[in-house]
Design an enzyme around this catalytic site. Structure first.
Site, mmCIF file in Angstrom:
data_model
loop_
_atom_site.group_PDB
_atom_site.id
_atom_site.type_symbol
_atom_site.label_atom_id
_atom_site.label_comp_id
_atom_site.label_asym_id
_atom_site.label_seq_id
_atom_site.Cartn_x
_atom_site.Cartn_y
_atom_site.Cartn_z
ATOM 1 N N LYS A 280 0.940 -1.142 0.020
ATOM 2 C CA LYS A 280 0.067 -0.017 -0.062
ATOM 3 C C LYS A 280 1.067 1.159 -0.035
ATOM 4 C CE LYS A 280 -3.905 -2.015 2.518
ATOM 5 N NZ LYS A 280 -4.920 -1.699 1.486
ATOM 6 N N ARG A 354 -10.513 -11.579 1.788
ATOM 7 C CA ARG A 354 -11.197 -12.615 1.244
ATOM 8 C C ARG A 354 -10.471 -13.704 1.417
ATOM 9 N NH1 ARG A 354 -11.487 -9.497 -4.362
ATOM 10 N NH2 ARG A 354 -11.179 -7.665 -2.748
HETATM 11 N N1 BES Z 1 -8.316 -3.775 4.329
HETATM 12 C C1 BES Z 1 -8.502 -3.353 3.130
HETATM 13 C C2 BES Z 1 -9.460 -2.578 2.798
HETATM 14 C C3 BES Z 1 -9.504 -1.111 3.302
HETATM 15 C C4 BES Z 1 -8.715 -0.313 2.487
HETATM 16 C C5 BES Z 1 -10.447 -0.837 4.197
HETATM 17 C C6 BES Z 1 -8.686 1.223 2.969
HETATM 18 C C7 BES Z 1 -10.438 0.573 4.646
HETATM 19 C C8 BES Z 1 -9.654 1.457 3.963
HETATM 20 C C9 BES Z 1 -8.190 -4.646 2.004
HETATM 21 O O1 BES Z 1 -7.755 -5.688 2.692
HETATM 22 C C10 BES Z 1 -7.706 -4.111 0.794
HETATM 23 O O2 BES Z 1 -6.686 -3.879 0.871
HETATM 24 N N2 BES Z 1 -8.477 -4.201 -0.262
HETATM 25 C C11 BES Z 1 -8.043 -3.781 -1.596
HETATM 26 C C12 BES Z 1 -8.986 -4.648 -2.535
HETATM 27 C C13 BES Z 1 -8.228 -4.452 -3.998
HETATM 28 C C14 BES Z 1 -6.815 -5.002 -3.952
HETATM 29 C C15 BES Z 1 -9.090 -5.139 -4.854
HETATM 30 C C16 BES Z 1 -8.741 -2.225 -1.569
HETATM 31 O O3 BES Z 1 -9.745 -1.993 -1.208
HETATM 32 O O4 BES Z 1 -8.049 -1.630 -2.140
HETATM 33 MN MN MN Z 2 -5.523 -5.300 1.882
#
Ligand code: BES
Ligand code: MN
Ligand code: ZN
Length: 502
Positions: A280, A354
């Site tokens: 990230k 997931r």
């Molecule tokens: N934990 C995150 C989701 C998230 C992101 C929650 C920002 C709250 C704020 C999750 O594990 C994630 O990183 N999801 C990705 C999925 C994507 C790679 C398809 C996302 O939402 O960017």
């Molecule tokens: Mn994630």
């Protein structure tokens, strides 16, 4: 914090502080009118001076009101009576607690339930007062010296109801509200703890402590070796990139008659999500300590059910892991085999929630559940779609959707349903595995839910995406404890506990 219920003559009630609602423009509630009378019209006289019109959340402290036994009288603006909303009402409740925390009262008698919007039951009016108070007095202090902590914190709040026949409903509200408040507080505290302290092992220890407190609650923590044996290849692929071992926490509360099928709550317990190799960006990455809020919500709801001794069977399942980049971490393109037997091509290692959830959801089949609800900070896309007010609700079952929506409305922990349609499933097609773990930019919250759907065909199921609701950011950064209130509401309803009051 302690809560009590009371009715009877207000003017003669000895208390460090009596709380009264005032509507715009300077309109008293029935309780206020009674006190005005007792004080020989002094209240209306003071209000005429114009220091408080009744705007929502404005407060005015009065001392030495003649004919009134209370040491202080706190007036709280409740807005326009005709336009009173639940939001308004809760704002007024919050403002009263915030002010009480800044005084030396320590104890108070609040009549604000009288200022609840029309149509809200007495039960929910009192319960809102209890949960709001619990919410406002909570302060995080585990890793910092809380210099702004109130010198005389509010320890006892007594809720006054006008009529004797309201006492039963109010008593239920006190009981339920206190349990919800404590469940919410537990979830907030776990969420706020940093990733270096709140690890998968720490969450497992918290579950063990919870189980030690209640006779009818048992805990089992599956270690990586056991998960390996079972074939949880998706879950284990995520924790492989971390030095903290994954835990699969299973809490079993048996409060119902033998043979009753359990409600199962599954919470994402990602104690820190750096994204893995698909790392990230740095900005606000600290907030990914909140990626275990689904798991924390499960612990909070289970605690509340135990405290209330609900006559149901409830199982809490928390897959807990970190998601970090490392030589052993998942790489984009890797293919893993889930417990269900289905293979997954990991195109983005940041879609890890997931991966841990799918194995936990397959594991739930063994409980023969009446219902499975998973709660997960699953997608940023859900926050883009809905903002931070409702949690995203996904389920193929219309009746279940209605039940959850109604529970969210009643608990004021609301959800908004998003589509769960087969049409989206092709976005998860993979040339090399049964499915990909991401479905592209479009409808990201939906494709994430569609992924989970493939693992939940054997029981009634709903998914709550709490990415936007589990914590607040900015100056108010902190866990919210959502959706504990919604879940407890659903459990109360399913256990028949609300038949008499709602
Ligand atoms: N934990 C995150 C989701 C998230 C992101 C929650 C920002 C709250 C704020 C999750 O594990 C994630 O990183 N999801 C990705 C999925 C994507 C790679 C398809 C996302 O939402 O960017
Ligand atoms: Mn994630
Ligand atoms: Zn995550």
């Amino acid at each position: 914090m302690e809560f009590k219920i009371k009715t009877g003559d207000l003017s003669r009630h000895k208390t460090p502080c009596l709380v009264l609602g005032v509507f715009e423009k300077r309109k008293l509630t029935p309780a206020g009118e009674a006190l005005d009378k007792a004080s020989g019209g002094r209240l209306t006289e003071l209000l005429k001076k114009g220091d408080l019109d009744g705007e929502t959340g404005r407060t005015l402290m009065l001392y030495d009101l003649p004919g009134v036994a209370a040491e202080r009288v706190l007036l709280v603006g409740c807005g326009k009576r005709k336009e009173a909303t639940r939001t308004n009402y809760r704002q007024a409740l919050a403002a009263s607690i915030d002010l009480l925390q800044r005084t030396h009262a320590g104890e108070a008698l609040s009549t604000l339930a009288e200022a609840a919007p029309e149509g809200l039951s007495q039960y929910l009016a009192v319960r809102d007062a209890v949960t709001t108070a619990a919410e406002r007095v909570y302060r995080y202090s585990q890793t910092k010296d809380d210099k702004q902590a109130p010198k005389t914190p509010l320890r006892t709040l007594t809720l006054w109801v006008p009529r004797k026949q309201d006492l039963d409903a109010a008593e239920q509200a006190r009981l339920h509200g206190a349990a919800i408040g404590e469940g919410v507080t537990l979830a907030r505290e776990l969420g706020n703890l940093p990733g270096n302290l709140c690890t998968p092992s720490y969450l497992a220890d918290q579950a063990r402590e919870l189980a030690a407190r209640f006779d009818r609650l048992e805990v089992e923590v599956l270690e990586e070796a056991q998960m390996e044996e079972l074939g949880m290849g998706a879950l284990l692929s995520v924790s492989r990139g971390s030095r903290q071992p994954a835990k699969l926490i299973v809490l079993r509360y048996q409060g119902g008659p033998a043979g009753l099928r359990p409600v199962v709550l599954v919470g994402k317990g990602l104690t820190f999500d750096a994204g893995g190799i698909s790392i990230k960006p740095a900005a606000e990455m600290d907030e990914m300590k909140y990626d275990m809020c689904g798991g924390a919500g499960v612990l909070g709801a289970v605690q509340a059910a135990c405290e209330l001794e609900l006559p149901i069977h409830l199982i809490g399942v928390v897959p807990a892991s970190e998601n970090l980049p490392d030589g052993a971490a998942n790489k984009p393109g890797d293919i893993v085999k889930s417990l269900s037997g289905q293979t997954i091509e990991i195109l983005n290692t940041d879609a890890e929630g997931r991966l841990i959830l799918c194995d936990a959801l397959t594991y739930c089949e063994r409980f023969d559940p009446a219902l499975v609800i998973d709660l997960a900070t699953l997608t940023g896309a859900c926050v883009v779609a809905l903002g931070k007010h409702p949690s995203g609700l996904f389920t193929p079952d219309d009746r279940l959707a209605q039940e959850l929506q109604a529970a969210g409305d009643a608990a004021w922990d609301r959800v908004w349903r998003l589509p769960l349609w087969e049409d989206y499933q092709t976005q998860l097609d993979s040339n090399f595995a049964d499915m990909a773990n991401v479905g592209g930019r479009e409808g990201g919250a939906v494709t994430a839910a569609c992924f989970l759907w493939r693992y939940t065909k054997k029981y009634p199921w709903a998914h709550l995406d709490i990415a936007g609701t589990a914590w607040l950011n900015g100056k108010e950064k902190g866990g919210t404890g959502r959706p504990v209130a919604l879940l407890v509401q659903l459990l109360l309803e399913r256990s028949g506990a609300l038949a008499a009051v709602a």
